[in-house]
Design a protein around this motif. Structure first.
Motif, short mmCIF file in Angstrom:
data_model
loop_
_atom_site.label_atom_id
_atom_site.label_comp_id
_atom_site.label_asym_id
_atom_site.label_seq_id
_atom_site.Cartn_x
_atom_site.Cartn_y
_atom_site.Cartn_z
N ILE A 144 0.80 -1.17 0.07
CA ILE A 144 -0.14 -0.13 0.00
C ILE A 144 1.11 1.34 -0.18
O ILE A 144 1.57 1.67 0.97
CB ILE A 144 -1.01 0.02 1.24
CG1 ILE A 144 -1.78 -1.15 1.17
CG2 ILE A 144 -1.41 1.25 1.34
CD1 ILE A 144 -2.85 -1.37 2.30
N THR A 145 0.74 2.01 -1.15
CA THR A 145 1.75 3.23 -1.31
C THR A 145 1.17 4.51 -0.37
O THR A 145 0.14 4.37 0.09
CB THR A 145 1.72 3.62 -2.85
OG1 THR A 145 0.46 3.94 -3.02
CG2 THR A 145 2.09 2.30 -3.68
N PHE A 146 2.14 5.46 -0.34
CA PHE A 146 2.08 6.64 0.46
C PHE A 146 0.63 7.34 -0.08
O PHE A 146 0.00 7.49 0.98
CB PHE A 146 3.08 7.46 0.17
CG PHE A 146 2.67 8.97 0.76
CD1 PHE A 146 2.93 8.95 2.28
CD2 PHE A 146 2.40 9.94 0.05
CE1 PHE A 146 2.91 10.17 2.82
CE2 PHE A 146 2.17 11.24 0.65
CZ PHE A 146 2.59 11.33 2.17
N ARG A 147 0.33 7.39 -1.07
CA ARG A 147 -0.99 8.03 -1.63
C ARG A 147 -2.20 7.25 -1.11
O ARG A 147 -3.23 7.83 -1.04
CB ARG A 147 -1.01 8.04 -3.25
CG ARG A 147 0.02 9.17 -3.75
CD ARG A 147 -0.08 9.35 -5.24
NE ARG A 147 -0.01 8.23 -6.05
CZ ARG A 147 -0.11 8.10 -7.24
NH1 ARG A 147 -0.71 8.95 -8.03
NH2 ARG A 147 0.06 6.79 -7.86
N THR A 152 -6.67 3.95 3.15
CA THR A 152 -6.55 2.82 3.92
C THR A 152 -6.97 2.52 5.41
O THR A 152 -7.76 1.99 5.90
CB THR A 152 -5.34 1.90 3.64
OG1 THR A 152 -5.36 2.14 2.05
CG2 THR A 152 -5.30 0.55 4.16
N VAL A 153 -6.15 3.56 6.15
CA VAL A 153 -6.22 3.88 7.38
C VAL A 153 -6.99 4.71 8.18
O VAL A 153 -7.46 4.61 9.40
CB VAL A 153 -4.98 3.75 8.04
CG1 VAL A 153 -3.89 2.49 7.56
CG2 VAL A 153 -4.02 5.00 7.88
N LEU A 154 -7.48 5.78 7.15
CA LEU A 154 -8.41 6.66 7.72
C LEU A 154 -7.86 7.69 9.07
O LEU A 154 -8.45 7.95 10.09
CB LEU A 154 -9.75 5.94 8.22
CG LEU A 154 -10.54 5.27 7.15
CD1 LEU A 154 -11.68 4.85 7.81
CD2 LEU A 154 -10.61 6.03 6.17
N LEU A 155 -6.60 8.02 8.71
CA LEU A 155 -5.86 9.05 9.51
C LEU A 155 -5.54 10.10 8.93
O LEU A 155 -5.51 10.07 7.66
CB LEU A 155 -4.81 8.19 10.34
CG LEU A 155 -5.21 7.04 11.32
CD1 LEU A 155 -3.61 6.17 11.49
CD2 LEU A 155 -5.52 7.60 12.53
N VAL A 160 -0.07 9.96 8.92
CA VAL A 160 0.05 9.24 7.46
C VAL A 160 1.61 9.49 7.35
O VAL A 160 2.26 8.52 6.78
CB VAL A 160 -0.66 9.74 6.60
CG1 VAL A 160 -0.16 9.09 5.00
CG2 VAL A 160 -2.23 9.35 6.64
N LYS A 161 2.02 10.45 7.41
CA LYS A 161 3.42 10.64 7.17
C LYS A 161 4.42 9.94 8.15
O LYS A 161 5.38 9.39 7.60
CB LYS A 161 4.08 12.23 7.50
CG LYS A 161 5.43 12.47 7.38
CD LYS A 161 5.98 12.30 5.93
CE LYS A 161 7.05 13.29 5.76
NZ LYS A 161 8.29 12.60 6.63
N ILE A 162 4.11 9.55 9.46
CA ILE A 162 4.69 8.99 10.33
C ILE A 162 4.82 7.51 9.89
O ILE A 162 5.76 6.59 9.79
CB ILE A 162 4.40 8.91 11.72
CG1 ILE A 162 4.38 10.48 12.21
CG2 ILE A 162 4.75 8.12 12.62
CD1 ILE A 162 3.69 10.90 13.44
N ILE A 163 3.33 7.16 9.58
CA ILE A 163 3.10 5.65 9.06
C ILE A 163 4.10 5.32 7.72
O ILE A 163 4.67 4.15 7.80
CB ILE A 163 1.82 5.42 9.12
CG1 ILE A 163 1.05 5.49 9.94
CG2 ILE A 163 1.55 3.97 8.23
CD1 ILE A 163 -0.37 5.82 9.87
#
Length: 209
Positions: A144-147, A152-155, A160-163
């Motif tokens: 699952i790519t950055f975009r 996907t995770v709804l954050l 999202v940057k940290i993940i």
């Protein structure tokens, strides 16, 4: 890091195997550990009486959620009026305290009897919440790519940057992470659009006969 291990273990123990990991998933996990969830408001006299009886009323002005544990009661309190996104994060944070066995001399997890917060346990619960809602090993395995992480995770973008950074630096998986990845399902477009199409077909076909 241990937060990742505990998050993965908790996902496995609660048979959570698809994105997004919802508030209902978190609530069910809390219930599985024997905790009741109580939404409270300081504008409600009945709620205030409960908080007074348990001796936790001074805490409610300092936090939006906390976990109470005694010999007789196991309760996660969360303030009425928090947003849906915050509710999911707050409950995942409290789940982290429980799953990681955060104990203290106080009936409130991560707090001392004098009302001082344990910053180390708070940091661990924050890290757990992020790993639980966005397991890095699964995001890596499913490519699952950055975009696509955000949807996907709804954050929000900050998380999202940290993940995304953690996913890019994840090179090897432990046995327990591999086990979770093997159970996890990537939601396909068919799951969403296929059901809609099937529903429409079921309604339209009789009209064509």
């Amino acid at each position: 890091m241990q937060e990742r291990y505990y998050a993965v273990r908790t996902l496995l123990e609660n048979n959570i195997n698809e994105f997004p990991i919802t508030t209902e998933h978190v609530k069910q996990a809390l219930c599985n550990y024997g905790y009741n969830i109580i939404k409270y408001s300081t504008d409600c006299d009945a709620h205030v009486e409960i908080l007074k009886k348990l001796g936790v009323l001074p805490l409610v002005g300092r936090t939006e959620a906390f976990t109470y544990k005694s010999e007789k009661e196991k309760i996660v309190f969360i303030k009425i009026g928090v947003s849906a996104d915050n509710e999911r994060l707050l409950l995942a944070h409290e789940l982290g305290h429980i799953a990681m066995g955060h104990m203290s001399d106080s009936v409130i997890m991560a707090y001392t009897p004098w009302g001082l917060i344990d910053r180390g346990q708070e940091d661990e619960a924050n890290a757990f919440a992020l790993e639980f809602l966005a397991p890095v090993c699964v995001l890596k395995k499913l490519h699952i790519t950055f975009r696509k992480i955000k949807d996907t995770v709804l954050l929000d973008d900050k998380f999202v940057k940290i993940i995304s950074d953690r996913v890019s630096h994840c090179h090897t998986l432990s046995n327990i992470e591999i086990m979770l990845c093997n159970r996890f399902k990537k939601k396909s477009k068919r799951n969403v659009y296929g059901k809609i199409t099937d529903l429409l077909s079921a309604r339209i076909e009789p009209l064509l006969k």
